[in-house]
Design an enzyme around this catalytic site. Structure first.
Site, PDB file in Angstrom:
ATOM      1  N   SER A 264       0.839  -1.205   0.000  1.00 35.28           N
ATOM      2  CA  SER A 264       0.000   0.000   0.000  1.00 35.28           C
ATOM      3  C   SER A 264       0.873   1.254   0.000  1.00 35.28           C
ATOM      4  O   SER A 264       2.071   1.188   0.250  1.00 35.28           O
ATOM      5  CB  SER A 264      -0.877   0.017   1.251  1.00 35.28           C
ATOM      6  OG  SER A 264      -0.054   0.249   2.381  1.00 35.28           O
ATOM      7  N   LYS A 265       0.218   2.359  -0.249  1.00 34.34           N
ATOM      8  CA  LYS A 265       0.933   3.634  -0.227  1.00 34.34           C
ATOM      9  C   LYS A 265       1.446   3.902   1.188  1.00 34.34           C
ATOM     10  O   LYS A 265       2.487   4.525   1.375  1.00 34.34           O
ATOM     11  CB  LYS A 265       0.004   4.744  -0.691  1.00 34.34           C
ATOM     12  CG  LYS A 265       0.688   6.095  -0.667  1.00 34.34           C
ATOM     13  CD  LYS A 265      -0.142   7.192  -1.246  1.00 34.34           C
ATOM     14  CE  LYS A 265       0.528   8.525  -1.019  1.00 34.34           C
ATOM     15  NZ  LYS A 265       0.627   8.892   0.386  1.00 34.34           N
ATOM     16  N   ARG A 266       0.695   3.425   2.176  1.00 29.80           N
ATOM     17  CA  ARG A 266       1.120   3.637   3.565  1.00 29.80           C
ATOM     18  C   ARG A 266       2.474   2.955   3.833  1.00 29.80           C
ATOM     19  O   ARG A 266       3.328   3.507   4.511  1.00 29.80           O
ATOM     20  CB  ARG A 266       0.055   3.115   4.522  1.00 29.80           C
ATOM     21  CG  ARG A 266       0.143   3.801   5.866  1.00 29.80           C
ATOM     22  CD  ARG A 266      -0.959   3.426   6.836  1.00 29.80           C
ATOM     23  NE  ARG A 266      -2.282   3.372   6.242  1.00 29.80           N
ATOM     24  CZ  ARG A 266      -3.216   2.500   6.637  1.00 29.80           C
ATOM     25  NH1 ARG A 266      -2.939   1.614   7.574  1.00 29.80           N
ATOM     26  NH2 ARG A 266      -4.404   2.517   6.091  1.00 29.80           N
TER      27      ARG A 266
END
Ligand code: GLU
Length: 513
Positions: A264-266
């Site tokens: 994920s971008k996280r």
């Protein structure tokens, strides 16, 4: 394989994720390998998720990666337009054909009625409440309402959607090129909306109609679309296109670096690495989401890295140019299981591709980095400096960070090295070296520098190992770097003498004789 036609079909809902770039790359490699065509189709039927700038971003990212498109919104082609919003009038006829043949129906339910149905099902402890073969019979649609009532509502211009009438008891089978047979029971599929109340098709209808009309032979896409595939098979069948249905290949997921779940971008934010191909300026904010290109990754490194995220050639070989990838690529060698996203591997590829650059290219890269940093330099030395730093850089930017001392005398000295290495021997050798260089005339090649340095060591009776790091510290300010004799040769006599001089006065305060 004759006449391979594949498509990359992104939705312009934001920046293209690096996983999407991998999908595009695999499509590209496959089409090139088989002498086929690669289409770009913009799937923008969901107007609520449309993000301005996203389509341009997709085009720029594909161009940077080196994926050329044969037919698409900019290139045109025999099946234009390639933007689904511009194809809107084409889809309705297919939805109506499905209704006429009893495979779809009009549904007039309001938001409130849909909500009430969900609540009812939840209260009855139904695990995943949906509009399906059972619940459809309690709703307002052309299967439950009398024919004249349906006609009246349509004539009155009442809002409706068209839903697929999923058969009740049927096994839907599909032979995925990566996963083999996938069998799904129709009872697990809901009656998906095909045409929305604004007349726009949903993804499912538009995607199938377009893949058919555009003559797509292979659908290569992310695993997240696998659950939709049985529904797509049904649509092909109902529309009478089963015999020319494309072959499906669902690509494995990209996983977090530790392998636990989807990337994920996280994760990227936490790890400080990019998951987008190029920088994305978030519209209406000051935020920028970082991209591989703008972080200094080379195009060829990213291509090679992405190709290996899910595919391998079956040998130990790891370095492949785009041309070689095209030669070697095959869907059979794509893995089934998810692939860990290891940014260190991307860095490794970058390092490898920098090392493969020609001397002239390296010099040019280094000069552009220096120019961007606003550093003034003598271009006759950059060739030698870039060669010397070649093995030490991962990104072109490192030419500056690793080579700063070539352009500026030390402003400070590494204190750990200073306290452990700067001693009376170091002072003695530095002084003597300063004098030796001062009186030297003629060229100062690395060999000459070495010769002079060894003369000093012999004259002082001091072993090289005792003072080498200290002399390096005096000249560069740091305790490690490329060969010191080459550094001296590049800096030249005057600069080296001056640096030894400053070190002797600055550093000597710290010495305990
Ligand atoms: N528009 C879909 C997406 O955004 C395309 C999926 C497919 O390739 O069928 O990924």
């Amino acid at each position: 394989m004759s006449d391979v036609r594949v498509r990359f079909a992104p939705s312009p809902t934001g920046p293209l994720h690096i996983g999407g770039v991998r999908t595009a790359l695999y499509n590209y490699l496959f089409s090139k390998k088989h002498g086929g065509k690669m289409l770009l189709r913009i799937e923008d039927t969901d107007q609520t998720r449309f993000v301005p700038g996203a389509e341009n971003y997709i085009l720029e990212a594909l161009q940077w990666v080196g994926i050329t498109i044969d037919e698409g919104p900019t290139q045109g082609g025999p099946h234009a337009p390639y933007r689904q919003s511009e194809r809107k009038p084409m889809y309705r006829a297919y939805a109506e054909q499905l209704i006429a043949e009893g495979n779809a129906y009009y549904a007039f339910d309001t938001e409130e009625e849909l909500e009430a149905m969900k609540e009812r099902l939840k209260a009855a402890k139904v695990a995943s409440p949906s509009y399906n073969m059972v619940t459809r019979m309690q709703m307002n649609n052309s299967l439950t309402l009398p024919e004249d009532e349906v006609k009246r509502r349509l004539d009155n211009g009442e809002a409706y959607v068209i839903r697929l009438k999923v058969p009740r008891k049927e096994e839907i089978r599909l032979n995925d090129l990566i996963r083999g047979w996938v069998v799904v029971h129709s009872s697990t599929i809901d009656d998906k909306v095909l045409l929305k109340s604004d007349g726009m098709p949903t993804y499912h209808l538009a995607n199938i109609v377009d893949d058919h009309l555009m003559g797509i032979t292979h659908v290569i896409r992310g695993e997240e679309w696998l659950p939709s595939a049985p529904l797509h098979v049904l649509l092909y069948r109902f529309l009478g296109w089963e015999s020319t249905m494309p072959k499906f290949a669902h690509l494995p997921l990209l996983l977090k670096p530790d392998g636990n779940g989807k990337l994920s971008k996280r994760d990227a934010d936490a790890g400080g690495f990019p998951v987008f191909p190029i920088d994305w300026k978030v519209p209406g904010t000051e935020d920028t989401w970082i991209g591989f290109r703008d972080q200094g990754y080379l195009q060829e490194a990213v291509v090679n890295f992405l190709a290996f995220l899910g595919w391998n050639p079956g040998t130990q070989e790891e370095l492949f140019t785009m041309e070689q990838l095209i030669q070697e690529f095959s869907i059979e060698r794509i893995g089934k299981s998810g692939t860990k996203f290891d940014i260190n591997k991307a860095k490794w590829y970058n390092q490898q591709y920098l090392r493969l650059k020609s001397d002239a290219e390296l010099q040019q890269l280094m000069e552009s980095v220096l120019q961007a940093e606003g550093v003034s330099y003598d271009s006759t030395t950059i060739g030698a400096i870039s060669l010397l730093l070649k093995e030490r850089v991962t990104f072109a930017q490192d030419f500056w960070t690793e080579g700063k001392f070539f352009f500026q005398a030390p402003l400070s000295y590494d204190s750990a090295v200073a306290s452990s290495k700067w001693n009376s021997d170091a002072i003695q050798v530095s002084k003597a070296l300063q004098d030796k260089l001062q009186s030297h005339t003629g060229d100062l090649s690395p060999e000459t520098a070495k010769h002079l340095f060894h003369e000093v060591l012999d004259e002082q009776g001091i072993k090289i190992g005792k003072v080498m790091q200290a002399v390096r510290l005096a000249i560069t300010g740091v305790g490690a770097g490329p060969d010191l004799m080459h550094i001296i040769s590049i800096l030249g006599k005057d600069e080296t003498v001056q640096r030894l001089q400053s070190a002797l006065s600055t550093l000597s305060e710290t010495v305990k004789p």
